[in-house]
Each structure stands twice: as structure tokens, then as C-alpha cells.
Enzyme design. Sequence first.
Site, PDB file in Angstrom:
ATOM      1  N   GLU A  72     -82.467  81.473  41.333  1.00 37.71           N
ATOM      2  CA  GLU A  72     -82.545  80.020  41.471  1.00 37.71           C
ATOM      3  C   GLU A  72     -82.109  79.332  40.182  1.00 37.71           C
ATOM      4  O   GLU A  72     -82.536  79.746  39.108  1.00 37.71           O
ATOM      5  CB  GLU A  72     -83.982  79.639  41.849  1.00 37.71           C
ATOM      6  N   SER A 104     -85.154  81.580  47.840  1.00 38.40           N
ATOM      7  CA  SER A 104     -85.451  82.680  48.756  1.00 38.40           C
ATOM      8  C   SER A 104     -85.702  83.931  47.924  1.00 38.40           C
ATOM      9  O   SER A 104     -84.821  84.780  47.763  1.00 38.40           O
ATOM     10  CB  SER A 104     -84.241  82.929  49.676  1.00 38.40           C
ATOM     11  N   GLU A 105     -86.900  84.010  47.380  1.00 36.58           N
ATOM     12  CA  GLU A 105     -87.183  85.132  46.475  1.00 36.58           C
ATOM     13  C   GLU A 105     -86.995  86.478  47.158  1.00 36.58           C
ATOM     14  O   GLU A 105     -86.511  87.438  46.544  1.00 36.58           O
ATOM     15  CB  GLU A 105     -88.607  85.027  45.911  1.00 36.58           C
ATOM     16  N   ALA A 152     -93.422  84.779  37.407  1.00 40.79           N
ATOM     17  CA  ALA A 152     -94.069  85.995  37.906  1.00 40.79           C
ATOM     18  C   ALA A 152     -94.904  85.682  39.146  1.00 40.79           C
ATOM     19  O   ALA A 152     -95.028  86.508  40.055  1.00 40.79           O
ATOM     20  CB  ALA A 152     -94.956  86.601  36.828  1.00 40.79           C
ATOM     21  N   ASP A 153     -95.445  84.476  39.165  1.00 37.11           N
ATOM     22  CA  ASP A 153     -96.291  84.072  40.295  1.00 37.11           C
ATOM     23  C   ASP A 153     -95.533  84.114  41.629  1.00 37.11           C
ATOM     24  O   ASP A 153     -96.144  84.078  42.689  1.00 37.11           O
ATOM     25  CB  ASP A 153     -96.795  82.648  40.083  1.00 37.11           C
ATOM     26  N   HIS A 210     -98.469  79.218  38.223  1.00 33.14           N
ATOM     27  CA  HIS A 210     -97.252  79.323  37.427  1.00 33.14           C
ATOM     28  C   HIS A 210     -97.484  79.953  36.066  1.00 33.14           C
ATOM     29  O   HIS A 210     -96.664  79.796  35.174  1.00 33.14           O
ATOM     30  CB  HIS A 210     -96.643  77.931  37.200  1.00 33.14           C
TER      31      HIS A 210
END
Length: 819
Positions: free
Chosen positions: A497, A527-528, A552-553, A595
Site C-alpha cells: 500500500e 488487500s493485505e 504489524a497490526d 497500530h
Amino acid sequence: MPKSIIVAPEKVLAKSVIPSSEIPVNAYDKTIQEESANYSKEDLLNIFLDMCVIREFENTLNQIKLKGAHKGVSYNHRGPAHLSIGQEAAAVGMAYLLDSTDHIFGSHRSHGEILAKGISAARKMGESDLNSIMNGFIDGNILRPVEKVFQGSTFETALRYVVYGAFSEIFARETGLNLGCGGSMHAFFIPFGIFPNNAIVGGSGSVAPGAALFKRCNRKEGIVVANIGDASFGCGPVWEGITFSAMDQYRKLWDPDLGGGLPMIFNCMNNHYGMGGQPNGETMGCQFIARIGAGVNPEQMHAERVNGYDPLPVIDAFRRKKQILAEGRGPVLLDTVTYRISGHSPSDASSYRSKEELERWERADSINAFQKKLVDAGVYASGELEEARAKVEDAVFDMFKLAIDDEVSPRTPVSSEFVGEIMFSNRKIEKFDDREPELLQDLSENPRVKQIKNKVRTGYENGKPVSKMKAYNVRDGLFEALLHRFSIDPTMVAFGEENRDWGGAFAVYRGLTEALPYHRLFNSPISEAAIVGAAVGYALEGGRVVAELMYADFMGRAGDEIFNQLSKWQSMSGGQVTMPVVLRISVGAKYGAQHSQDWTAIAAHIPGLKVVYPVTPYDAKGMLNSALAGSDPVVFFESQKIYDYGELFREEGVPEGYYEIDLSEPDVKRAGKDLTIVTIGPSLYTAVDAANELQEKYGLSAEVVDLRAANPIDYDTLIASVKKTGKVLLVTDAVERGSVMQSVAANITQFCFDDLDAPPAIVGSRNWITPAPELEECFFPQTSWLLDAIHERILPLPGHQPTTRQTLGELQRRSRLGI
Ligand SMILES: Cc1ncc(C[n+]2csc(CCOP(=O)(O)OP(=O)(O)O)c2C)c(N)n1
Ligand SMILES: [Mg+2]
């Protein structure tokens, strides 16, 4: 150059309607005669026989699972068998036009697709290519047993090779397509274009687009097909994979020479059921999976529903859709109607469907129907087809017997270290292709390169700290490593992203937009799952990827892709593939509960991942250099707290040239003799402050060792330090419970038990949600916590007055409350 897509108010606010077109449903209505230009008599026979091979293969598995024997031969198969009896026409139709450059991905129910694709690819291959694959693959390991019982044409041998390799794989034999390391739900064979099948429902939906991406970015031939079930279309990662595949930029922003839209077919093997749930009428609302295409792009993904109970409509659809992909107008969605006559698995009692429904589909059985079609059209006499069918059934039976023969097909060696040995490929690969890497400029002209040239590569100059503006920092180290590899490996791409134009959310990529064409650095959708899934697919094809998760979250959003895809295909391939993916993950600060979490422990818990966390410019550059020269998946954590830190630990500063750092090697950041403080991540800086205070106030010299990696870890440095000091404090910014430091502490206890004056003490963040930045001092370990913990749990500090609660009693109290 940054792109410019103007958002014009008069346009986006104007009144109009969204046009859509009708989606064809079972439109194919050709007779055999009308198809005579497309198929010879022999082609039609092959289609029929390929279906029969699959049916017999599946029937064999069904019999041994249900009755423990087939045709009088007993066998106890302990593993799973998700059969696709009834779906043969769909599988053969899908594979018929595909050769080895076309790559299929599948599901837990893909035996039929593997066989159909393997046979189809072999049929199109020249004899010498076939022979070289069969002889070359693991020194002819699969071929030799086949040759012992069969001597015939190269193609007939190849057919048996595929059947035998698949049986052996399912039965966990060394002679399996993946040396028995994949098994029924994960078998694959890349030389014939059969890519991983996936026990995670819909797993291929996010992975396969990465393979299609590879084909575009590297100008390779062929298409990619994700064969997934109807119920899979309820899976988020499948939608993400579709979104990723349908991005406008392939056609609007990328060099047209690359070929346009991704050559990707999402092929729904629509058997009308999940396990027992029914997408149509119960668990979904689209009624036709093909309808999904209408929501994706103006072309509606060229979606259509085809009758997959007959191979010819499927072949016809693939012929037309391949053309669309060749014109760069992909992706495509096919809704291939079929029916699973067998149970979901052999234990399935079919409680979710009526006997009558099952019988109606059995009466319409695709193999019998196709046989009748050929006979009615006068192509073959019934007897001829029966005779040919009996022959292929015998061949399948022979291969079954061969695969269960313990002498010829020995078990995959589980008693040795074999599985461990294939978890990581541990190779050094400078580049995955010899062609010239595509760059947009001479790199000496790059604005970021020029800016870095003027920076001071040490954190101190003449004994004084260098200002943040002037100091070469962690971001610069990462940038230099990336640029180095981009200029060597033409296959290397980076996406995530806000990676382009913005420069990566935390400016690590600033300057890369100017240096790289779109296809080497691009923005992905949010869209991880698709970001990580596509990275996996790209790497499976033989290319290097840097994928990025902004925080990381967000790992949860890509959970399956990190935990089951990125980590597992090297070992499930039996060591046949590499997985050169660096997954950059930034650990936040000041952004609260969703976050700011350090999830190194979650990644480190998963077998098959290397997990690192460098926090100095020198380490960042050297470790990224190593990760980008390797062949394994590396989860590369970065901390937002210290992106702009200069190099404070090496007087020589950060070298301009290339160097690598061993990813398993902890680093002594400050030498000492009285106490060891082990850190991971930015807690290094807290520990150094604490070490300074220990020296100043208590005359103690603490050795600070930066772990740098959560897996693998070479303990030698830690052991040497702890043996010297006899005392160890471990510090992490991750929540203390289940943190990486818990495992390290447990290991140190074992390795250094006789040398320890006190049990290792761990100080981590509180086992809470991360609070607002104003409250972070109550959450992240502070210098005072470290001193207090040392005082209470390791070594009383004379005159020290604790200001925080670090006693063992307090630890017990918190634990009782789960906080
Ligand atoms: C992520 C995930 N959820 C659930 C399951 C359990 N499961 C295995 S197969 C299956 C049904 C899948 O249906 P569909 O995608 O239509 O494929 P089919 O089995 O019909 O071929 C389910 C729920 C799984 N393997 N993976
Ligand atoms: Mg289904």
C-alpha cells in the site's frame, strides 16, 4: 515520475447510470459434428480417457478409504482424500488446452486437476523435453519404478509417471511429486505447470494472481488458473486476489509491452456445495458465482457460467478466454458447473443432500454421457471405448500397486532430519534471471541517492551527535539495500500500500518511484492477504519480491498468507522451490491499540519463516542485503520509533559499499562484564540508557546484546555473554506474555543453568492493549523498569529505590488477572 490521474468533480458528480451486460449461462450448444474442426477422433478419445483415468484414480482412493482394499489389494491410507468423483469433465475441460507454460493452482479437492493438467501438458511436450523432465526430477526418482513395470511410448510412460507420482504423494512416499511432503491436499508438480493445491479453502485465490503477475512483469508466456470451489468465493482472500488481479494500472499505467491485464482465470469448480452448506440458496446471495464478475470491472471479468458436466463447453470457454487473456484483457471469471458425487471426504454421510438429488446426477454422469455422445455421433463404437477404458483403468491399478509397494516406493524419511532440512533453502542467489534489470534512470542521478551522498554516515561527528537532518539513518540503510538488489536482479519487484509516489508510508521507498518502472514498484489495493499471497505466487514462479505491510497490526489480515502460504511451500514441495520473499512489516508507535503492536513472536512461532528486527542503520542495511540475496521468506520487522536514528554503535559508520550480516547472529552493541541485557527491536535504546545509568549510579558494566532476529538465533554470543556475567535481563517492546524473549529466556536457562546467579528476568510491555501515546510510558518498558527489575529479581542495587513494581509477587498478581 508521479502519476497524474485527475479526479474531476464535474465528471464524478455528473448524473448517469452504470452500464452492465448480460452474463451468459450454459451458452454452448455445439454438436460433435460442429466441433469437427477443433477435435480429431483421437482428441475426443483422449478427452474421454483422461476422464476415465481420474475416475479410476479417485475410485481407488474411495475404495481403500471405505473398505481398506481395492480390487482385492488391501491398503490402509491414514491421510485425507477429498475426492472429486463427478467433476472429471470440468477438470479435463479446464486442462485440455493448457501446456506446461500455463500454470494451475488448486484446492483440497484437486487430484483430478493435477492428473488432467499433468497428462495434458505431457501430451503437448516433445519427447526429449518429457524425457529430460522425468529423468531429471530428483534423479529419475519417480521414473525408475514406473519403467520397471512399464515399457511403452514416452507419453504413455509420462501418463503413468503422473498417476504414480500422485498416488505416491498421497501415500507419503519418497517417490511422490513432492517427495511425500505435500500430500493429498497440497500436491503439485511445477515441471508440468501444476502449482500448489491448497488445503486452505480459497488459498489459491490470493496466491495465483502473483504467478500471473510474474508472467506480466517478466514477459513470460502462458496463463494462470486458480481452480477454487464455489464456497471459496465467500473467502476474503479470494476477493482480494480478484481485486489485485483486476487493478486498472496494468492497462492504464504499465508499459503496454508487458501485455496488459493479468493472464488470470478464476475458475470456480462449482459443485454447489461447501462441505454441506450451499452457496446458492443458503450461504451466499449471488445465485450465480459468475455474477461476481459484474461487481469487479466494466468487462465484468468476461464472466460466464459453463456446463462443466461436459468437457467440450469447458474447453470451448477456455479457448475463448485464453484469447481474451492474450489480448491483455484479463482477468477472467468462469463459473464451471459440476457436481461432487463422492462425499466431501470418505466419512461424509451426505446428510445435507437428498438421495434423489444424488441419483439424478449419477444418472447424468459426465463420463457415461460423453461416451454416449461419442457413440451417438458415430465417432466410436461403444465396445471400442469400453476396451480403451479398461486399459487405462489397468494402468491406474498398476500404478496404485507400485505406489503402495514399500520396497519400490519407500516412505518419506520422517525419522531423520529430512523435514527440518528442507524447511529453509538457505541459498544465496544473486539474481533470478540474467537479463538487464529495468531502471528508469542512471542511479547516480536519483534524487535520494544524491541526498544520501551528502549525509554523514555516523551518528556522532567529532564527539557530537549528528543532527537528524544530516545523519544517515535506518531508512537510508534500507533504501540502499533495496536499490542494490533492484539494480542486480531483474525479477525483483516491490509492492504494497502507498509504495509508489507516496514513497512507502514511512518514506523508505522515497526515490524508488523515480528509479523504477511501474511493474517493479507499484501500489496494491488495501488487500493485505493479496499482497502477501501474490508475493508467494510470484516467488513460486521464480522471482524475488519485497512485499510490505504498513503495520504489524495488519498481519491478521494476511494471516493465512503469512502463516500457511509464505512459510510452508518450500517444505511442502519437498525442497523443490525457493521462496525469496522479504515481507517488510513496520511496527508502529503512538497510534494506539491497533497500530502499535510488535508481533514478532507470532511470526517466530510459525515454522518456515525467518524473522528479523534490525534497529540500527548498519544492521538494517546489512540484514536487508542478506535477506535480499537469500532464497527464504524473511519477515523483516522495522520500528517506526527509530527510522530516523543515525548509526550510534559503530564508529566507522555505515559502509557505502555492499556488505551482509548473518541473519541468525546476535550482536554485542555494548561490551560489559557484570550483567547481560538482551534486547530485540527498539528496546535496544532503552537498554543502553539503562546500562548508562547502571554504570553511572552503581558502577556496574552491563553488556547489551541485540538479538536482531527472532528466528533463527545462534545462541553462542548469548551464551558467551551470560557465562561471563552470570546475570541476564531480557527486554522487549512486545507484550511480555508469549514474547520472543520468553523462549530466549527459557533457552538461556537451559544452556547456562550452572552459570546463572539468578533466573533470567524479562521486562516487556504490559499485557494490555497499547494505550494512547500520552500513556505509552505506562505501557512500554522504561529505563526505570529495567533498573527496578534488576534490583528486585537479579542483583540488589545498593541504595536503589524502586519507583515501579517489578517484583515476582507483582508478576504473579498480574498473571492471575491475565493482565
Ligand atoms: C479456510 C478454511 N475454512 C474451512 C475449511 C474446511 N473445509 C474444507 S473443504 C470445505 C468446503 C469448501 O467448499 P468449496 O470451496 O466449494 O470446495 P469443494 O469442497 O466443494 O470442492 C471446508 C469448509 C478449510 N479447509 N479452510
Ligand atoms: Mg463446492
